[in-house]
Enzyme design. Structure first.
Site: not given
Length: 164
Positions: A51, A136, A138
């Site tokens: 990001c 993202h 994660e």
């Protein structure tokens, strides 16, 4: 773990196996001190950005960013992984984008593309052990579509070279 005001000396003093440049809010061009630090240490250790980290690394390598008209927000955003010839479902929350032509001129290749608007969603440097994605991984919206990126970072730290 260090903050955005980390110095080049502090980064080097940690003697880390890798550098992970994480997400955060705002205009990446406003974080000039960190961009300067990243520009100086770029490629010294394997580096992965997500990001805002993606945008900061691009700026540090000499690319430019621009403000998206509406930004990319939410889960279930399709991204094409050009290296693996797959579509990944991603989570996104950003208002800026890396300029593709400037990124290529900075010695990088595009690895991921946003399917909704064809903007850059990932890159890797052709010579330095650096890669980054705009989304993202994660957040696991796929839920495991992007797990390979963390495995790629581990491989990069172990070998010092980009995976083929």
């Amino acid at each position: 773990r260090v903050g955005p005001d980390v110095s080049v000396e502090e980064v080097r003093r940690h003697a880390a196996d890798g550098l992970f440049v994480s997400n955060g809010p705002g205009d990446p061009a406003a974080v000039t001190t960190l961009v300067e630090t990243l520009a100086e240490v770029a490629g010294e250790v394997p580096t992965f950005g997500i990001c805002l980290g993606h945008q900061l690394l691009a700026l540090a390598l000499g690319a430019t960013t621009w403000k998206l008209p509406f930004g990319h927000r939410g889960a279930n955003q399709p991204v094409s992984d050009l290296q693996r010839a797959r579509v990944e479902i991603t989570s996104q929350n950003h208002g800026f984008c890396v300029d593709e032509a400037s990124l290529v001129a900075a010695g990088c290749e595009i690895t991921h593309v946003h399917l909704n608007d064809q903007t850059v969603a990932g890159f890797r440097h052709r010579e330095k052990p650096i890669f980054a994605v705009q989304f993202h991984p994660e957040a696991s919206p796929g839920p495991h579509d992007s797990d390979h990126l963390f495995e790629q970072f581990i491989e990069l730290m172990e070998s010092g070279r980009q995976p083929a």
